[in-house]
Design a protein around this motif. Structure first.
Motif, PDB file in Angstrom:
ATOM      1  N   GLN A 304       0.838  -1.204   0.000  1.00  0.00           N
ATOM      2  CA  GLN A 304       0.000   0.000   0.000  1.00  0.00           C
ATOM      3  C   GLN A 304       0.869   1.248   0.000  1.00  0.00           C
ATOM      4  O   GLN A 304       0.596   2.227  -0.681  1.00  0.00           O
ATOM      5  CB  GLN A 304      -0.913  -0.003   1.220  1.00  0.00           C
ATOM      6  N   LEU A 305       1.931   1.183   0.792  1.00  0.00           N
ATOM      7  CA  LEU A 305       2.800   2.342   0.900  1.00  0.00           C
ATOM      8  C   LEU A 305       3.441   2.677  -0.448  1.00  0.00           C
ATOM      9  O   LEU A 305       3.590   3.841  -0.806  1.00  0.00           O
ATOM     10  CB  LEU A 305       3.880   2.051   1.946  1.00  0.00           C
ATOM     11  N   ARG A 306       3.771   1.650  -1.184  1.00  0.00           N
ATOM     12  CA  ARG A 306       4.394   1.904  -2.489  1.00  0.00           C
ATOM     13  C   ARG A 306       3.434   2.558  -3.464  1.00  0.00           C
ATOM     14  O   ARG A 306       3.838   3.213  -4.408  1.00  0.00           O
ATOM     15  CB  ARG A 306       4.926   0.592  -3.078  1.00  0.00           C
ATOM     16  N   GLU A 307       2.142   2.358  -3.214  1.00  0.00           N
ATOM     17  CA  GLU A 307       1.146   2.930  -4.129  1.00  0.00           C
ATOM     18  C   GLU A 307       0.900   4.414  -3.873  1.00  0.00           C
ATOM     19  O   GLU A 307       0.412   5.125  -4.732  1.00  0.00           O
ATOM     20  CB  GLU A 307      -0.176   2.164  -3.992  1.00  0.00           C
ATOM     21  N   ILE A 308       1.195   4.879  -2.673  1.00  0.00           N
ATOM     22  CA  ILE A 308       0.948   6.285  -2.365  1.00  0.00           C
ATOM     23  C   ILE A 308       2.056   7.127  -3.001  1.00  0.00           C
ATOM     24  O   ILE A 308       3.235   6.854  -2.791  1.00  0.00           O
ATOM     25  CB  ILE A 308       0.942   6.521  -0.840  1.00  0.00           C
ATOM     26  N   PRO A 309       1.680   8.139  -3.776  1.00  0.00           N
ATOM     27  CA  PRO A 309       2.726   8.921  -4.458  1.00  0.00           C
ATOM     28  C   PRO A 309       3.355   9.927  -3.502  1.00  0.00           C
ATOM     29  O   PRO A 309       3.240  11.129  -3.694  1.00  0.00           O
ATOM     30  CB  PRO A 309       1.942   9.616  -5.576  1.00  0.00           C
ATOM     31  N   CYS A 310       4.028   9.444  -2.466  1.00  0.00           N
ATOM     32  CA  CYS A 310       4.550  10.384  -1.467  1.00  0.00           C
ATOM     33  C   CYS A 310       6.036  10.633  -1.668  1.00  0.00           C
ATOM     34  O   CYS A 310       6.720   9.906  -2.390  1.00  0.00           O
ATOM     35  CB  CYS A 310       4.273   9.882  -0.053  1.00  0.00           C
ATOM     36  N   THR A 311       6.501  11.708  -1.041  1.00  0.00           N
ATOM     37  CA  THR A 311       7.906  12.089  -1.163  1.00  0.00           C
ATOM     38  C   THR A 311       8.609  12.019   0.187  1.00  0.00           C
ATOM     39  O   THR A 311       9.820  12.126   0.269  1.00  0.00           O
ATOM     40  CB  THR A 311       8.010  13.535  -1.694  1.00  0.00           C
ATOM     41  N   GLU A 312       7.817  11.861   1.241  1.00  0.00           N
ATOM     42  CA  GLU A 312       8.384  11.966   2.585  1.00  0.00           C
ATOM     43  C   GLU A 312       7.562  11.125   3.555  1.00  0.00           C
ATOM     44  O   GLU A 312       6.351  11.011   3.394  1.00  0.00           O
ATOM     45  CB  GLU A 312       8.317  13.451   2.993  1.00  0.00           C
ATOM     46  N   ILE A 313       8.215  10.540   4.563  1.00  0.00           N
ATOM     47  CA  ILE A 313       7.435   9.994   5.677  1.00  0.00           C
ATOM     48  C   ILE A 313       7.880  10.695   6.955  1.00  0.00           C
ATOM     49  O   ILE A 313       9.054  11.025   7.135  1.00  0.00           O
ATOM     50  CB  ILE A 313       7.569   8.452   5.835  1.00  0.00           C
ATOM     51  N   LYS A 314       6.900  10.958   7.817  1.00  0.00           N
ATOM     52  CA  LYS A 314       7.204  11.577   9.113  1.00  0.00           C
ATOM     53  C   LYS A 314       6.886  10.556  10.191  1.00  0.00           C
ATOM     54  O   LYS A 314       5.724  10.212  10.412  1.00  0.00           O
ATOM     55  CB  LYS A 314       6.331  12.814   9.342  1.00  0.00           C
ATOM     56  N   ILE A 315       7.921  10.082  10.846  1.00  0.00           N
ATOM     57  CA  ILE A 315       7.724   9.038  11.855  1.00  0.00           C
ATOM     58  C   ILE A 315       7.130   9.664  13.117  1.00  0.00           C
ATOM     59  O   ILE A 315       7.624  10.675  13.621  1.00  0.00           O
ATOM     60  CB  ILE A 315       9.063   8.344  12.170  1.00  0.00           C
ATOM     61  N   ASP A 316       6.067   9.069  13.598  1.00  0.00           N
ATOM     62  CA  ASP A 316       5.354   9.617  14.745  1.00  0.00           C
ATOM     63  C   ASP A 316       6.248   9.685  15.976  1.00  0.00           C
ATOM     64  O   ASP A 316       7.095   8.829  16.203  1.00  0.00           O
ATOM     65  CB  ASP A 316       4.126   8.768  15.060  1.00  0.00           C
ATOM     66  N   ARG A 317       5.985  10.704  16.795  1.00  0.00           N
ATOM     67  CA  ARG A 317       6.868  10.915  17.944  1.00  0.00           C
ATOM     68  C   ARG A 317       6.820   9.784  18.953  1.00  0.00           C
ATOM     69  O   ARG A 317       7.721   9.628  19.760  1.00  0.00           O
ATOM     70  CB  ARG A 317       6.587  12.258  18.596  1.00  0.00           C
ATOM     71  N   MET A 318       5.773   8.953  18.941  1.00  0.00           N
ATOM     72  CA  MET A 318       5.741   7.862  19.920  1.00  0.00           C
ATOM     73  C   MET A 318       6.857   6.849  19.673  1.00  0.00           C
ATOM     74  O   MET A 318       7.207   6.082  20.546  1.00  0.00           O
ATOM     75  CB  MET A 318       4.367   7.184  19.979  1.00  0.00           C
ATOM     76  N   PHE A 319       7.440   6.869  18.471  1.00  0.00           N
ATOM     77  CA  PHE A 319       8.554   5.954  18.189  1.00  0.00           C
ATOM     78  C   PHE A 319       9.895   6.682  18.228  1.00  0.00           C
ATOM     79  O   PHE A 319      10.930   6.092  17.968  1.00  0.00           O
ATOM     80  CB  PHE A 319       8.375   5.311  16.819  1.00  0.00           C
ATOM     81  N   VAL A 320       9.854   7.979  18.489  1.00  0.00           N
ATOM     82  CA  VAL A 320      11.078   8.779  18.379  1.00  0.00           C
ATOM     83  C   VAL A 320      11.610   9.165  19.760  1.00  0.00           C
ATOM     84  O   VAL A 320      12.739   8.824  20.128  1.00  0.00           O
ATOM     85  CB  VAL A 320      10.823  10.049  17.536  1.00  0.00           C
TER      86      VAL A 320
END
Ligand code: C2E
Ligand code: CA
Ligand code: CA
Length: 393
Positions: A304-320
């Motif tokens: 699914q992720l490969r299908e989204i024409p995105c340029t960036e991912i922002k990792i949620d702060r709960m994992f950061v």
């Protein structure tokens, strides 16, 4: 004697809801509500924020972690007790996440739980329950928000996105606030959920986009070229006019869409993939950058992720934030960064609060960071001066 406590039980298993409600009645709890889905829980909380939430961790559609993130916005100050069949370590991690989101952790109940265990949780929660919600925390209705917005109460703050490699600020995220005549500056959690649930969500996006791009043009006139990220409520991705609206706004302010990134959340894209994908593709064709916000909270598959024409991912702060001390968060962080790079995307970590958070990200090769460690959201006029300050990268 009734126990003055407003309890919301959230579980997709109807028999758990029934049993919990029955036991809460035996405990003479003054308000007992149940919700069989995350969406129903959010709707109930918007109506009246609960004091104690009993939350099932694994639900289809919106899982427990997503519900926690959403509750933080609509039920600030609530106590959250996690019900789980999973092992204790999962429950402990969740406890930390609950607290990171500014909610209170009220303990865990391993399913099936005994009456005495529930009673202990409830009594403890009731003992420390806030008597009335502080006025500060009461969310505005969509109508009231719009009344203020029409009076010009919208304030846009900007938070730096900083490159890990060299500490250079490469962009800012635009974050909305509402200036309330009596209550002061209100955070988005108090007005955005209601606006996003209303029919006027698109009008709000138009207002924010116009303000952000006007600001971007003003900075450019001062010789400052900054990329600006704008949050787009995922429900508006079905609005056929969104593409025209954003492209038109950019043209009007003389902004190159390549200098704008539109942030959308992963979970909602996934719930209506086809409609959203078409809009996102058209936005991408216009040149806008697309970021998947709160990455890691949803449960999208690689395909699914490969299908989204995105340029960036922002990792949620709960994992950061504080990931270094948490094996599960660390694993999600490392694999998200690797996955983003594998797909050729820019990877941003949000919620970077300490130098330890930063060092962990640098070691994993993350591209950009955003968080209190680098800079808080600030007024537009503060940004040029902030840029001149010396700072740690
Ligand atoms: P978000 O898009 O995930 O935005 C990041 C939030 O994390 C912001 O909260 C920001 O102030 C906060 N934050 C930044 N650095 C740190 C940190 O180091 N630690 C912690 N604990 N928090 C940090 P804010 O401004 O309250 O915004 C909350 C949410 O409201 C945003 O989450 C976004 O979903 C929504 N929002 C804000 N502005 C807009 C807007 O213009 N339109 C729409 N649709 N949503 C908006
Ligand atoms: Ca965002
Ligand atoms: Ca986010």
């Amino acid at each position: 004697m009734t126990l003055e406590l407003d309890v919301l039980v959230i579980d997709d298993a109807l028999e758990t809801l029934a049993v919990a409600a029955q036991q809460l009645e035996l405990l003479k709890i003054s308000s007992i509500r149940t919700a069989a889905s995350g969406a129903a829980a959010i709707a109930a909380s918007l109506e009246r924020p609960p004091e104690l939430v009993l939350l099932d961790l694994s639900m289809p559609e919106m899982d427990g972690l997503e519900v926690i993130a959403a509750l933080a916005a609509v039920a600030a100050g609530a106590k959250v007790c996690v019900m789980t069949g999973a092992d204790e370590s999962v429950a402990q991690t969740t406890g930390r996440i609950v607290q990171d989101y500014g909610l209170h952790f009220a303990g865990t109940l391993a399913k099936p739980f005994r009456f005495a265990e529930l009673r202990a949780i409830v009594q403890q929660a009731a003992a420390g329950a806030r008597s009335v919600a502080r006025p500060q925390e009461v969310p505005l209705s969509a109508e009231e928000s719009w009344r203020l917005l029409r009076q010009g109460a919208l304030q846009l703050h900007y938070q730096p996105k900083v490159r890990l490699r060299d500490g250079v600020m490469v962009g800012v995220e635009c974050l909305a606030r509402l200036q309330h005549p009596e209550r002061g500056l209100l955070p988005p959690a108090l007005f955005i959920p209601a606006i996003e649930a209303s029919a006027e969500a698109g009008d709000f996006t138009a207002l924010v986009a116009d303000g952000a791009m006007a600001q971007q043009a003003a900075w450019r006139a001062q010789g400052l070229r900054v990329c600006v990220s704008i949050n787009i409520p995922s429900d508006t991705l079905h609005d056929r006019l969104l593409v025209q609206l954003l492209a038109g706004t950019a043209a009007r302010h003389g902004i190159d869409p390549a200098d704008i990134t539109l942030e959308v959340t992963e979970t909602r894209i996934m719930s209506d993939v086809r409609g959203s994908l078409e809009t996102l593709t058209r936005l991408r064709l216009k040149g806008f950058g697309i970021a998947i916000d709160d990455f890691g909270v949803g449960s999208s598959t690689l395909k699914q992720l490969r299908e989204i024409p995105c340029t960036e991912i922002k990792i949620d702060r709960m994992f950061v934030h504080r990931a270094a001390g948490d094996r599960q968060a660390q694993a999600i962080l490392a694999s998200s960064i690797a996955l983003g790079h594998e797909l050729g995307l820019q990877v941003v970590a949000e919620g970077v609060e300490t130098s330890a958070d930063r060092d962990g990200l640098a070691a994993l090769g993350c591209d950009l960071m955003q968080g209190y460690y680098c800079g808080r959201p600030m007024e537009a006029s503060t940004l040029p001066g902030w840029l001149d300050l010396p700072r740690a990268s």
